[in-house]
Write an enzyme that holds these catalytic residues in place. Sequence first.
Site, PDB file in Angstrom:
ATOM      1  CG  ASN A   1      64.867   7.142  29.162  1.00  0.00           C
ATOM      2  OD1 ASN A   1      65.111   5.942  29.267  1.00  0.00           O
ATOM      3  ND2 ASN A   1      64.220   7.652  28.137  1.00  0.00           N
ATOM      4  CB  VAL A   2      69.452   8.639  34.191  1.00  0.00           C
ATOM      5  CG1 VAL A   2      68.922   7.504  35.072  1.00  0.00           C
ATOM      6  CG2 VAL A   2      70.480   8.099  33.195  1.00  0.00           C
TER       7      VAL A   2
ATOM      8  CG  HIS B   1      66.302   3.393  36.442  1.00  0.00           C
ATOM      9  ND1 HIS B   1      66.456   2.640  35.286  1.00  0.00           N
ATOM     10  CD2 HIS B   1      65.614   2.583  37.292  1.00  0.00           C
ATOM     11  CE1 HIS B   1      65.881   1.461  35.447  1.00  0.00           C
ATOM     12  NE2 HIS B   1      65.352   1.413  36.645  1.00  0.00           N
TER      13      HIS B   1
ATOM     14  CB  CYS C   1      78.283  11.854  49.983  1.00  0.00           C
ATOM     15  SG  CYS C   1      79.671  11.335  51.017  1.00  0.00           S
TER      16      CYS C   1
ATOM     17  CB  CYS D   1      79.712  12.619  54.800  1.00  0.00           C
ATOM     18  SG  CYS D   1      79.463  14.098  53.822  1.00  0.00           S
TER      19      CYS D   1
ATOM     20  N   GLY E   1      59.556   2.630  23.790  1.00  0.00           N
ATOM     21  CA  GLY E   1      61.018   2.590  23.703  1.00  0.00           C
ATOM     22  C   GLY E   1      61.707   1.874  24.848  1.00  0.00           C
ATOM     23  CB  THR E   2      61.098   0.221  27.814  1.00  0.00           C
ATOM     24  OG1 THR E   2      61.751  -0.686  28.726  1.00  0.00           O
ATOM     25  CG2 THR E   2      59.600  -0.024  27.817  1.00  0.00           C
TER      26      THR E   2
HETATM   27  P1  OAD Z   1      67.081  -0.849  26.373  1.00  0.00           P
HETATM   28  O1  OAD Z   1      68.350  -0.394  25.758  1.00  0.00           O
HETATM   29  O2  OAD Z   1      67.071  -2.156  27.079  1.00  0.00           O
HETATM   30  O3  OAD Z   1      65.968  -0.940  25.257  1.00  0.00           O
HETATM   31  C1  OAD Z   1      65.734   0.105  24.354  1.00  0.00           C
HETATM   32  C2  OAD Z   1      64.549  -0.271  23.515  1.00  0.00           C
HETATM   33  O4  OAD Z   1      64.286   0.819  22.659  1.00  0.00           O
HETATM   34  C3  OAD Z   1      64.765  -1.498  22.616  1.00  0.00           C
HETATM   35  O5  OAD Z   1      63.696  -2.409  22.804  1.00  0.00           O
HETATM   36  C4  OAD Z   1      64.750  -0.926  21.185  1.00  0.00           C
HETATM   37  O6  OAD Z   1      64.131  -1.798  20.243  1.00  0.00           O
HETATM   38  C5  OAD Z   1      63.916   0.312  21.387  1.00  0.00           C
HETATM   39  N1  OAD Z   1      64.154   1.391  20.422  1.00  0.00           N
HETATM   40  C6  OAD Z   1      65.285   1.702  19.735  1.00  0.00           C
HETATM   41  N2  OAD Z   1      65.097   2.801  18.972  1.00  0.00           N
HETATM   42  C7  OAD Z   1      63.822   3.198  19.187  1.00  0.00           C
HETATM   43  C8  OAD Z   1      63.006   4.265  18.708  1.00  0.00           C
HETATM   44  N3  OAD Z   1      63.485   5.181  17.842  1.00  0.00           N
HETATM   45  N4  OAD Z   1      61.743   4.345  19.155  1.00  0.00           N
HETATM   46  C9  OAD Z   1      61.237   3.454  20.039  1.00  0.00           C
HETATM   47  N5  OAD Z   1      61.943   2.427  20.531  1.00  0.00           N
HETATM   48  C10 OAD Z   1      63.219   2.301  20.115  1.00  0.00           C
HETATM   49  O7  OAD Z   1      66.558   0.348  27.304  1.00  0.00           O
HETATM   50  P2  OAD Z   1      65.573   0.305  28.537  1.00  0.00           P
HETATM   51  O8  OAD Z   1      64.438  -0.604  28.327  1.00  0.00           O
HETATM   52  O9  OAD Z   1      65.281   1.716  28.880  1.00  0.00           O
HETATM   53  O10 OAD Z   1      69.027   0.636  33.865  1.00  0.00           O
HETATM   54  O11 OAD Z   1      66.533  -0.292  29.643  1.00  0.00           O
HETATM   55  C11 OAD Z   1      66.079  -0.408  30.953  1.00  0.00           C
HETATM   56  C12 OAD Z   1      67.203  -0.192  31.910  1.00  0.00           C
HETATM   57  O12 OAD Z   1      68.297  -1.062  31.621  1.00  0.00           O
HETATM   58  C13 OAD Z   1      67.847   1.178  31.846  1.00  0.00           C
HETATM   59  O13 OAD Z   1      67.153   2.156  32.575  1.00  0.00           O
HETATM   60  C14 OAD Z   1      69.185   0.931  32.446  1.00  0.00           C
HETATM   61  C15 OAD Z   1      69.523  -0.294  31.626  1.00  0.00           C
HETATM   62  O14 OAD Z   1      70.572  -1.012  31.987  1.00  0.00           O
HETATM   63  C16 OAD Z   1      70.025   0.883  34.719  1.00  0.00           C
HETATM   64  O15 OAD Z   1      71.053   1.445  34.385  1.00  0.00           O
HETATM   65  C17 OAD Z   1      69.757   0.429  36.115  1.00  0.00           C
END
Ligand code: OAD
Length: 257
Positions: free
Chosen positions: A104-105, A121, A129, A133, A192-193
């Site tokens: 998360n950012v 991330h 920049c 630079c 939550g990923t």
């Molecule tokens: P995702 O959006 O791919 O996945 C979010 C996950 O959170 C899903 O599996 C949902 O089921 C789950 N979720 C939703 N609500 C929830 C809750 N209340 N509690 C627990 N889980 C829940 O997000 P990331 O896995 O973080 O990268 O995505 C990875 C990367 O892809 C991000 O960092 C970003 C994105 O594109 C870049 O921008 C490079």
Amino acid sequence: MTTDDAIRQLAATLRGAKRVTVVTGAGVSAASGIPTFRGSGGLWRNFRAEELATPEAFARDPKTVWEWYAWRRDLVAKARPNRAHEVLAAWSRRFPRFTLITQNVDGLHERAGTENVVRFHGSLWDLACVSRCAGAPAAWRHDDPFEELPPRCPICGGLARPGVIWFGEAIPPEAFSRAREALDCDVCLAVGTSAVVYPTAGLIAEAGERGAWTAEINPKATPASAAVDLAVAWPAEQALDAVERLLAGETPAADRV
Ligand code: OAD
């Protein structure tokens, strides 16, 4: 296994743990009102994250990419850490060794007071920049709303970019080595990923191979669900709260009057 049993099993395992590593994704911030990248509500103006979070998208259309980041900065500025962030912050002080690796950012883990956060991330609040630079630092923090989009480098006047890692870019080496070190742990928990973006998605499996007990908290099944020792199919803010209540209910003998 019922969700209650899963929560009890997670709490029981954590009770005996000294080295705990947690890997978080966008789902942790969902209860703070920050949309996840994938799934319903994950789109922004019909773009998918993979179409915006790339160096190519930025080179093609920096204004649109910046509008997306400015929109997310605005949402996060108005948001507050939720119970999931709070519990993880408490755990960062509860366990003798605790590392939180986040994709998360939004900075909400830091705002909740979590110690030892490894940011894979980058940060929504950092800028860099584009032409790197000579006078500009590698990244600088900018919390205020932008006066113009895209924002400019204050030194050379060229384009500034978000201080985040895009698809196709490398994870900062220092963050990667801290994360790999933290995989030697007793418990490794993914929260939550969607577990589809590498190298983060590979961390839990690697921790398991090195001997950690592994678990996932996510209301939906992911590619990691079948491989972990325990999958808790519940929202993070509820599951972590329930586990924390069980952990806190156990008063260590030395603290009893
Ligand atoms: P995702 O959006 O791919 O996945 C979010 C996950 O959170 C899903 O599996 C949902 O089921 C789950 N979720 C939703 N609500 C929830 C809750 N209340 N509690 C627990 N889980 C829940 O997000 P990331 O896995 O973080 O990268 O995505 C990875 C990367 O892809 C991000 O960092 C970003 C994105 O594109 C870049 O921008 C490079």
